[in-house]
Motif scaffolding. Structure first.
Motif, PDB file in Angstrom:
ATOM      1  N   GLU A 105       3.815  -3.916   0.041  1.00  0.00           N
ATOM      2  CA  GLU A 105       4.249  -3.030   1.117  1.00  0.00           C
ATOM      3  C   GLU A 105       3.130  -2.064   1.499  1.00  0.00           C
ATOM      4  OE1 GLU A 105       7.949  -1.089   0.413  1.00  0.00           O
ATOM      5  OE2 GLU A 105       9.011  -2.958  -0.091  1.00  0.00           O
ATOM      6  N   VAL A 106       3.178  -1.590   2.732  1.00  0.00           N
ATOM      7  CA  VAL A 106       2.171  -0.646   3.214  1.00  0.00           C
ATOM      8  C   VAL A 106       2.370   0.715   2.561  1.00  0.00           C
ATOM      9  CG1 VAL A 106       1.358   0.611   5.256  1.00  0.00           C
ATOM     10  CG2 VAL A 106       1.923  -1.825   5.428  1.00  0.00           C
ATOM     11  N   TRP A 107       1.266   1.322   2.158  1.00  0.00           N
ATOM     12  CA  TRP A 107       1.295   2.711   1.689  1.00  0.00           C
ATOM     13  C   TRP A 107       1.304   3.619   2.926  1.00  0.00           C
ATOM     14  CZ3 TRP A 107      -2.394   3.851  -3.017  1.00  0.00           C
ATOM     15  CH2 TRP A 107      -2.016   3.038  -4.108  1.00  0.00           C
ATOM     16  N   PRO A 108       2.405   4.325   3.197  1.00  0.00           N
ATOM     17  CA  PRO A 108       2.475   5.160   4.400  1.00  0.00           C
ATOM     18  C   PRO A 108       1.474   6.316   4.337  1.00  0.00           C
ATOM     19  CG  PRO A 108       4.667   4.770   3.479  1.00  0.00           C
ATOM     20  CD  PRO A 108       3.683   4.325   2.449  1.00  0.00           C
ATOM     21  N   ARG A 109       0.881   6.620   5.474  1.00  0.00           N
ATOM     22  CA  ARG A 109      -0.116   7.693   5.492  1.00  0.00           C
ATOM     23  C   ARG A 109       0.491   9.022   5.065  1.00  0.00           C
ATOM     24  NH1 ARG A 109      -4.320   9.625  10.354  1.00  0.00           N
ATOM     25  NH2 ARG A 109      -5.083  11.454   9.193  1.00  0.00           N
ATOM     26  N   ALA A 119      -2.492  -8.208   6.021  1.00  0.00           N
ATOM     27  CA  ALA A 119      -2.387  -7.148   7.033  1.00  0.00           C
ATOM     28  C   ALA A 119      -1.911  -5.845   6.412  1.00  0.00           C
ATOM     29  CB  ALA A 119      -1.446  -7.588   8.153  1.00  0.00           C
ATOM     30  N   ASN A 120      -0.939  -5.928   5.504  1.00  0.00           N
ATOM     31  CA  ASN A 120      -0.432  -4.725   4.849  1.00  0.00           C
ATOM     32  C   ASN A 120      -1.498  -4.080   3.968  1.00  0.00           C
ATOM     33  OD1 ASN A 120       1.989  -5.186   6.085  1.00  0.00           O
ATOM     34  ND2 ASN A 120       3.122  -5.720   4.224  1.00  0.00           N
ATOM     35  N   TYR A 121      -2.284  -4.920   3.299  1.00  0.00           N
ATOM     36  CA  TYR A 121      -3.349  -4.376   2.447  1.00  0.00           C
ATOM     37  C   TYR A 121      -4.378  -3.641   3.305  1.00  0.00           C
ATOM     38  CZ  TYR A 121      -5.907  -4.229  -1.995  1.00  0.00           C
ATOM     39  OH  TYR A 121      -6.520  -3.817  -3.156  1.00  0.00           O
ATOM     40  N   ARG A 122      -4.757  -4.247   4.423  1.00  0.00           N
ATOM     41  CA  ARG A 122      -5.719  -3.594   5.311  1.00  0.00           C
ATOM     42  C   ARG A 122      -5.161  -2.290   5.876  1.00  0.00           C
ATOM     43  NH1 ARG A 122      -6.904  -9.223   6.736  1.00  0.00           N
ATOM     44  NH2 ARG A 122      -5.259  -9.143   8.309  1.00  0.00           N
ATOM     45  N   GLN A 123      -3.871  -2.272   6.207  1.00  0.00           N
ATOM     46  CA  GLN A 123      -3.271  -1.056   6.742  1.00  0.00           C
ATOM     47  C   GLN A 123      -3.220   0.041   5.687  1.00  0.00           C
ATOM     48  OE1 GLN A 123      -2.305  -0.486  10.095  1.00  0.00           O
ATOM     49  NE2 GLN A 123      -2.454   1.573   9.215  1.00  0.00           N
ATOM     50  N   SER A 124      -2.907  -0.336   4.449  1.00  0.00           N
ATOM     51  CA  SER A 124      -2.912   0.654   3.366  1.00  0.00           C
ATOM     52  C   SER A 124      -4.304   1.247   3.184  1.00  0.00           C
ATOM     53  CB  SER A 124      -2.432   0.009   2.061  1.00  0.00           C
ATOM     54  OG  SER A 124      -1.060  -0.352   2.138  1.00  0.00           O
ATOM     55  N   ASN A 166      -4.920   3.721   5.949  1.00  0.00           N
ATOM     56  CA  ASN A 166      -4.191   4.969   5.729  1.00  0.00           C
ATOM     57  C   ASN A 166      -4.855   5.817   4.651  1.00  0.00           C
ATOM     58  OD1 ASN A 166      -2.392   4.102   7.670  1.00  0.00           O
ATOM     59  ND2 ASN A 166      -0.813   3.463   6.218  1.00  0.00           N
TER      60      ASN A 166
END
Length: 390
Positions: free
Chosen positions: A38-42, A83-88, A91
């Motif tokens: 899961e994405v780590w939210p900013r 994609a989730n890893y890159r977004q984390s 953030n």
């Protein structure tokens, strides 16, 4: 070098004000409560960062931003996980956290058979006993093919241990091995572990290497753009266990990884304990060879036995020439002008540590002793060489 300390956030029984008294200035932590993939939210990153900085620290390393097990297995459509890893990562970078430690070990982050093995002058340490691990694989898991993974001496001791072990002994061994499971601290019973292992049936070292290369190809370019430094943690222990392959165990493995995507963003966590448990590794030489790609260091020592067992030694004892490793890292600091974060990794449970109930390997007093010893080595090397602080 930057003195840092691993902190488990809300799961940790050691508080930031206590850590402040150790003299460390950097915090190494993660958002352990977020499920893998899961994405780590900013906003969550920002909140944790504010908590750290308000206590007078810098969040110097993320340990770890986990790699989903499906990526390690190369299973199914992985685009969403990448994609989730890159977004984390994006953030984290937006909040100024730009060094990320991670590992590519299947299923288990680390494995020990004893969490409180006695130390000669008092206290306890983590230990990997080859005979107990063989007994677990052969007799508790029923994995007959494990016989090929252990020495004759270890197999003989395993049979004796299993014959004499009580049910309490067996449950204690299972608990110790399960303590290496990452994430939200779920633990398997024997049936559950057997089921989990089936997901890796047929996975070879070559398969895992290829899956890892795909991960690097997907993630490293984004890390470059974000100014992120990725640093893989070596296998712990550096050997195949439970039928699971390991691919970050020796100098050849590391050379393959760093060349698979040849970028300063694709780096190494130099863990002297994990690498030191492999008898083929020459750690001072490896530290010199890979110094320019070392973005983080775990400094601890181990004492190895001929049958493949090992235990955590005091930081300046054991089989690794710790001053020689530190000298190589300090030399890299001096030449490059960058300060490598390090932390005293693991530590003996000493004095009141046992009553505090911290995460295995992460006591307060034992790590404070280790940090003090490492601090002294660093000061001595700088003084002798006339190097400025970095």
């Amino acid at each position: 070098m930057i003195e840092s300390w691993r902190w488990y956030g809300p799961f940790d029984r050691i508080s930031l004000p206590e850590i402040a008294q150790t003299g460390a200035t950097g915090i190494v932590t993660a958002l352990h409560e977020i499920p893998y993939g899961e994405v780590w939210p900013r906003e969550t990153i920002a909140s944790r960062n504010t908590e750290i900085t308000s206590a007078g620290f810098d969040w110097v390393v993320v340990e770890s931003l986990p790699v989903h097990e499906k990526i390690k297995r190369g299973e199914g459509d992985l685009a969403g996980f990448f994609a989730n890893y890159r977004q984390s990562m994006a953030n984290l970078a937006a909040e100024g956290v730009t060094t990320i430690c991670y590992n590519f070990m299947p299923l288990l982050d680390w494995t020990r058979t004893d969490l409180t093995a006695p130390v000669a002058r008092g206290g306890s340490c983590l230990r990997f006993e080859a005979a107990k691990m063989a007994a677990f694989e052969l007799y508790m898991l029923g994995r007959a093919e494990a016989e090929a993974d252990y020495s004759a001496e270890a197999l003989q001791k395993a049979a004796i241990w299993h014959q004499q072990a009580t049910e309490e002994d067996k449950q204690g061994l299972l608990h110790a091995i399960m303590s290496g499971l990452p994430g939200a601290y779920d633990r398997y019973d024997i049936a559950g572990l057997k089921q989990a292992l089936r997901g890796y049936d047929g996975l070879t070292q070559d398969d895992l290497r290829q899956n890892y290369k795909v991960f690097l190809q997907e993630i490293v370019p984004a890390a470059e753009e974000l100014g992120i430094k990725l640093c893989v943690h070596p296998d712990d222990p550096p050997r195949d266990i439970l039928g699971l392959p390991r691919i970050v165990s020796d100098e050849e493995d590391i050379s393959f990884i760093l060349s698979a995507v040849d970028s300063p963003a694709n780096g190494l966590t130099f863990c002297t304990g994990s690498l030191g448990a492999n008898p083929v590794n020459d750690l001072p030489r490896m530290a010199r060879r890979f110094a320019d790609r070392v973005h983080f260091a775990h400094l601890r020592n181990v004492r190895k036995d001929p049958d493949g067992s090992f235990e955590e030694a005091a930081h300046l004892e054991g089989d690794t020439d710790m001053p020689a490793v530190i000298a190589a890292l300090l030399d890299e600091n001096r030449k490059s002008g960058r300060a490598i974060p390090f932390r005293p990794d693991h530590g003996h449970e000493l004095l009141e540590d046992a009553a505090k109930g911290t995460h295995p390997g992460y006591p307060l007093v034992g790590r404070l002793r280790g940090l003090a010893e490492l601090r002294g080595v660093i000061a001595g090397i700088r003084h002798v060489n006339g190097w400025n602080r970095a």
